[in-house]
Design a protein around this motif. Structure first.
Motif, short mmCIF file in Angstrom:
data_model
loop_
_atom_site.label_atom_id
_atom_site.label_comp_id
_atom_site.label_asym_id
_atom_site.label_seq_id
_atom_site.Cartn_x
_atom_site.Cartn_y
_atom_site.Cartn_z
N ARG A 33 -34.74 -37.62 -55.09
CA ARG A 33 -34.18 -36.61 -56.00
C ARG A 33 -34.74 -36.79 -57.41
O ARG A 33 -35.05 -35.83 -58.09
N GLN A 34 -34.87 -38.05 -57.80
CA GLN A 34 -35.42 -38.30 -59.14
C GLN A 34 -36.86 -37.82 -59.25
O GLN A 34 -37.26 -37.27 -60.27
N GLU B 272 -36.79 -34.16 -59.62
CA GLU B 272 -36.35 -33.82 -60.96
C GLU B 272 -37.47 -33.99 -61.99
O GLU B 272 -37.63 -33.17 -62.88
N ARG C 109 -39.58 -31.10 -61.73
CA ARG C 109 -38.94 -29.93 -62.33
C ARG C 109 -39.17 -29.93 -63.83
O ARG C 109 -39.53 -28.93 -64.42
N ARG C 110 -39.01 -31.12 -64.43
CA ARG C 110 -39.18 -31.20 -65.89
C ARG C 110 -40.60 -30.87 -66.28
O ARG C 110 -40.85 -30.23 -67.29
N GLU D 164 -41.10 -27.22 -66.02
CA GLU D 164 -40.30 -26.52 -67.00
C GLU D 164 -40.67 -26.85 -68.44
O GLU D 164 -40.09 -26.31 -69.37
N THR E 188 -40.55 -24.28 -71.07
CA THR E 188 -39.36 -23.50 -71.41
C THR E 188 -38.17 -24.36 -71.83
O THR E 188 -37.31 -23.90 -72.56
N ILE F 266 -35.85 -26.48 -73.86
CA ILE F 266 -35.89 -26.62 -75.31
C ILE F 266 -35.84 -28.07 -75.74
O ILE F 266 -36.22 -28.43 -76.81
N ARG F 267 -35.34 -28.91 -74.84
CA ARG F 267 -35.11 -30.28 -75.27
C ARG F 267 -35.39 -31.18 -74.06
O ARG F 267 -34.98 -30.85 -72.96
N ASP G 14 -34.53 -33.75 -71.65
CA ASP G 14 -33.23 -34.38 -71.36
C ASP G 14 -33.41 -35.67 -70.54
O ASP G 14 -32.44 -36.22 -70.06
N SER G 15 -34.66 -36.12 -70.40
CA SER G 15 -34.89 -37.26 -69.50
C SER G 15 -34.24 -38.55 -70.02
O SER G 15 -34.06 -39.49 -69.26
#
Lengths: 180, 243
Positions: free
Chosen positions: A12-13, A16, A19-20, A23, A26, A28-29, A31-32
């Motif tokens: 899952r990590q 993720e 995904r980051r 993304e 787009t 804005i911040r 979050d990792s």
């Protein structure tokens, strides 16, 4: 079991992280670095509290407020005014002002299609409110118009759907002089 | 004595087996046990095992999507109760409503809850859409899920509208008459669409049955399928995160 669970968490990590990456343009911040928590029980407990609060609210409202039930349906007696449910009163309001083809068909269809296309029409990749002023102003305007039309339709439209400052929600509707 | 003790021991171990067959991992005292519980539990599997605190901040989501879904569940449960007492025919519908209000145990309360939960759901779904717009959460890669969400908003409105006719009082039939009259202005298809909705030229027995069937089976089924896709896509596209 333990290794299976750990493997799945690791997988899952990885998803993720990808995904980051996808993304990156787009989001804005980044979050990792945000704190990772296990969703059970903390997150699920919050949802549970929200559900319990909503249930309590509904029960209290339902004890205090009686749902409306007027006289039996009578196709021969038309109440005046006849109103659609409140969430359609914006449309009824438009219908009273514009040609029916425009207000009843073209306009709602246009709005629905526009809504679905919003993510493709908004070319701005940023999600930061300060960089999306136009989008936010347009949306606020749209919401304000919808809310205003619904309020007008509900409270300020009386007999013959004519403007009436004194119209109060829940006034007995009249059917040709007699109360319904 | 020995036989009794053996029987008690056996019973005790069967009960232990029953408990662990349902609750496989005990209390979630450590993250590891909590993660395993979430992975193997059907109800919890909708959630990711681990989340970042910023994704689930209540000041970001305001719980609006979750509340909309919860209201859908409340409406399903209260709706089932109402269905036991309600017959969708112009002969019975109104009298059944009066019975629900004054005769059936908790009928009035359940009917009120169904009504107010329906209004609340229209509001929470709208506000959920507003939240998603204002946080820009519909942007890549979530464009498709925004579209699904728009359809879910429409389904919510249609569910509410079809339910509006069922009490069969003066408020119902005239609201639905006004609402369905809007359809007839569409070019060419308009009058046919209205005829299809009403099952005739005026609101009557056929309309009541059509609205009832759509309200209790058709629309909830479509809505449920769209919800499944909506939630699934939330997981696949990732949470939109905090601002």
């Amino acid at each position: 079991m333990a290794t299976e669970a750990t493997d799945r968490i690791a997988a899952r990590q990885r998803v993720e992280a990808r995904r980051r990456q996808v993304e990156a343009s787009t989001t804005i911040r980044d979050d990792s670095e945000d704190e990772m928590i296990v969703s059970f029980p903390e997150f699920i407990f919050k949802e549970f509290i929200a559900a319990v609060a909503m249930t309590a609210f509904l029960v209290v409202v339902s004890i205090v407020l009686q749902a409306p039930l007027l006289g039996q349906a009578n196709p021969g007696v038309t109440p005046n005014p006849s109103k659609a449910p409140w969430y359609f009163l914006g449309l009824q309001e438009l219908l009273s002002r514009f040609p029916p083809l425009m207000a009843g068909v073209a306009f709602p269809t246009f709005v629905i299609v526009l809504m679905i296309l919003v993510p493709f029409l908004d070319r701005n990749p940023s999600r930061r409110p300060s960089e999306r002023k136009v989008a936010i102003i347009l949306f606020a305007l749209y919401m304000a118009i919808v809310v205003a039309l619904v309020i007008i339709g509900t409270f300020f439209r009386g007999h013959e759907f004519i403007w009436n400052w004194g119209w109060v929600l829940g006034n007995p509707q009249t059917c040709g002089g007699a109360a319904c | 004595m020995k036989v009794i003790r053996a029987a008690v021991d056996e019973m005790w171990s069967v009960m232990g087996q029953m408990t662990s067959a349902v609750f496989r991992h005990g209390l979630p005292m450590t993250d590891k046990i909590a993660a395993r519980t979430a992975l193997t539990n059907f109800v919890l599997h909708i959630h990711p095992v681990r989340v970042r605190r910023s994704w689930i901040r209540m000041s970001y989501t305001l719980c609006l999507g979750g509340l909309s879904f919860f209201l859908f569940i409340v409406l399903t449960v209260t709706g089932l109760y109402l269905m036991f007492y309600y017959v969708p025919s112009t002969q019975h519908a109104y009298q059944d409503m009066r019975d629900l209000q004054f005769v059936v145990t908790f009928g009035g309360l359940i009917r009120n809850m169904h009504r107010w939960a329906a209004h609340a759901m229209v509001i929470t779904v709208w506000l959920h859409m507003a939240r998603v717009f204002l946080t820009g959460a519909y942007k890549k890669p979530r464009e498709f899920n925004w579209g699904i969400g728009t359809l879910l908003l429409l389904i919510t409105l249609l569910l509410s509208f079809t339910g509006y006719l069922l009490p069969w009082d003066q408020l119902s039939i005239w609201a639905v008459t006004v609402g369905t009259n809007m359809a007839k202005y569409a070019p060419i298809a308009g009058p046919y669409t209205r005829y299809l909705m009403l099952g005739g030229t005026a609101v009557g027995d056929a309309t009541l049955l059509r609205f009832y069937v759509m309200h209790v089976v058709g629309l909830p089924l479509v809505g449920f399928l769209l919800m499944v896709v909506h939630f699934w896509r939330v997981r696949k596209d990732g949470f939109s995160g905090g601002l």
